[in-house]
Design a protein around this motif. Structure first.
Motif, short mmCIF file in Angstrom:
data_model
loop_
_atom_site.label_atom_id
_atom_site.label_comp_id
_atom_site.label_asym_id
_atom_site.label_seq_id
_atom_site.Cartn_x
_atom_site.Cartn_y
_atom_site.Cartn_z
N SER A 4 19.10 126.09 79.54
CA SER A 4 19.01 126.41 80.96
C SER A 4 17.96 125.48 81.56
CB SER A 4 18.60 127.88 81.14
OG SER A 4 18.67 128.23 82.50
N PRO A 5 18.34 124.21 81.76
CA PRO A 5 17.36 123.21 82.17
C PRO A 5 16.88 123.38 83.60
CG PRO A 5 19.55 122.26 82.07
CD PRO A 5 19.67 123.66 81.57
N ALA A 6 15.60 123.04 83.81
CA ALA A 6 15.01 123.08 85.14
C ALA A 6 15.14 121.72 85.83
CB ALA A 6 13.54 123.48 85.05
N SER A 7 15.54 120.70 85.08
CA SER A 7 15.80 119.39 85.66
C SER A 7 16.78 118.65 84.75
CB SER A 7 14.51 118.59 85.83
OG SER A 7 14.16 117.93 84.63
N THR A 8 17.24 117.52 85.22
CA THR A 8 18.16 116.71 84.42
C THR A 8 17.47 115.45 83.89
OG1 THR A 8 18.96 115.60 86.41
CG2 THR A 8 20.21 117.52 85.64
N ALA A 9 16.14 115.42 83.94
CA ALA A 9 15.38 114.22 83.61
C ALA A 9 15.75 113.62 82.26
CB ALA A 9 13.89 114.52 83.67
N PHE A 10 15.97 114.42 81.25
CA PHE A 10 16.23 113.88 79.91
C PHE A 10 17.61 114.25 79.38
CE2 PHE A 10 11.66 114.54 80.42
CZ PHE A 10 11.22 113.24 80.26
N SER A 13 25.02 112.70 78.19
CA SER A 13 26.14 113.26 77.44
C SER A 13 25.83 113.38 75.95
CB SER A 13 27.41 112.46 77.67
OG SER A 13 27.20 111.10 77.38
N GLU A 14 24.99 112.50 75.41
CA GLU A 14 24.63 112.59 73.99
C GLU A 14 23.73 113.79 73.72
OE1 GLU A 14 22.44 110.03 70.45
OE2 GLU A 14 22.90 109.05 72.35
N SER A 15 22.72 114.00 74.56
CA SER A 15 21.81 115.13 74.33
C SER A 15 22.50 116.47 74.56
CB SER A 15 20.57 115.03 75.22
OG SER A 15 20.90 115.16 76.58
N PRO A 34 22.26 119.69 91.58
CA PRO A 34 23.67 119.69 91.98
C PRO A 34 24.59 119.93 90.79
CG PRO A 34 22.53 117.77 92.87
CD PRO A 34 21.60 118.43 91.90
N LEU A 35 25.62 120.69 91.00
CA LEU A 35 26.59 121.01 89.96
C LEU A 35 27.13 119.75 89.29
CD1 LEU A 35 28.31 123.14 88.50
CD2 LEU A 35 29.91 122.99 90.42
N ARG A 36 27.41 118.72 90.07
CA ARG A 36 27.97 117.50 89.51
C ARG A 36 27.03 116.83 88.51
NH1 ARG A 36 26.54 116.67 94.53
NH2 ARG A 36 25.04 115.06 95.04
N SER A 37 25.73 117.14 88.58
CA SER A 37 24.80 116.59 87.60
C SER A 37 25.14 117.04 86.19
CB SER A 37 23.36 117.00 87.93
OG SER A 37 22.96 116.45 89.16
N PHE A 38 25.72 118.22 86.06
CA PHE A 38 26.12 118.73 84.75
C PHE A 38 27.58 118.42 84.45
CE2 PHE A 38 22.64 121.75 85.82
CZ PHE A 38 21.76 121.31 84.85
N THR A 39 28.44 118.61 85.43
CA THR A 39 29.87 118.42 85.16
C THR A 39 30.21 116.96 84.93
OG1 THR A 39 30.37 118.39 87.54
CG2 THR A 39 30.57 120.52 86.38
N SER A 40 29.34 116.04 85.34
CA SER A 40 29.59 114.63 85.05
C SER A 40 29.17 114.27 83.63
CB SER A 40 28.84 113.74 86.05
OG SER A 40 27.45 113.87 85.87
N LEU A 41 28.40 115.15 82.98
CA LEU A 41 27.91 114.89 81.62
C LEU A 41 28.63 115.67 80.54
CD1 LEU A 41 24.07 114.98 82.38
CD2 LEU A 41 25.49 112.94 82.02
N THR A 42 29.32 116.71 80.92
CA THR A 42 29.97 117.57 79.93
C THR A 42 31.17 118.26 80.57
OG1 THR A 42 29.59 119.29 78.28
CG2 THR A 42 28.56 119.62 80.43
N SER A 43 31.94 118.93 79.78
CA SER A 43 33.10 119.64 80.28
C SER A 43 32.66 120.78 81.21
CB SER A 43 33.89 120.21 79.10
OG SER A 43 34.96 121.00 79.55
N PRO A 44 33.28 120.93 82.38
CA PRO A 44 32.88 121.99 83.30
C PRO A 44 32.95 123.40 82.69
CG PRO A 44 34.35 120.46 84.39
CD PRO A 44 34.34 120.10 82.94
#
Length: 104
Positions: A4-10, A13-15, A34-44
């Motif tokens: 449950s990340p508080a930021s996307t700093a690190f 897709s590998e992590s 933004p939601l796209r910050s996660f959905t662009s890195l992994t499956s929604p």
């Protein structure tokens, strides 16, 4: 394994590879990511939108808005927390409402 990340700093897709679920934070303690910050890195379907069922939650989503986001983006679902405060009747109703919206 969930995060449950508080930021996307690190995050990349590998992590996020070994992560089963990402629980988005949506109130104090988590920056508005933004939601796209996660959905662009992994499956929604691995992303769960966060709802704060307490009274007086600021900057949180309504059950209707959260359910619409889950359905529109193919998210895994929603998660709620703080299920035992002094206003448990209200919290229970919020839980019931999101459940009914997601399982309609």
């Amino acid at each position: 394994f969930s995060v449950s990340p508080a930021s996307t700093a690190f995050l990349d897709s590998e992590s996020l590879g070994p992560v089963d679920a990402i629980y988005m934070q949506s109130y104090a303690g988590g920056s508005p990511i933004p939601l796209r910050s996660f959905t662009s890195l992994t499956s929604p379907d691995r992303v769960y939108i966060g709802l704060c069922p307490e009274t007086n939650c600021e900057s949180t989503l309504t059950p209707q808005h959260a359910a619409a986001m889950v359905n529109a983006h193919g998210l895994g679902g929603a998660h709620l927390w703080r299920l035992n405060s002094d206003n448990w009747e209200y919290e229970l109703e919020e839980q019931r409402e999101i459940y009914e919206l997601l399982h309609a």
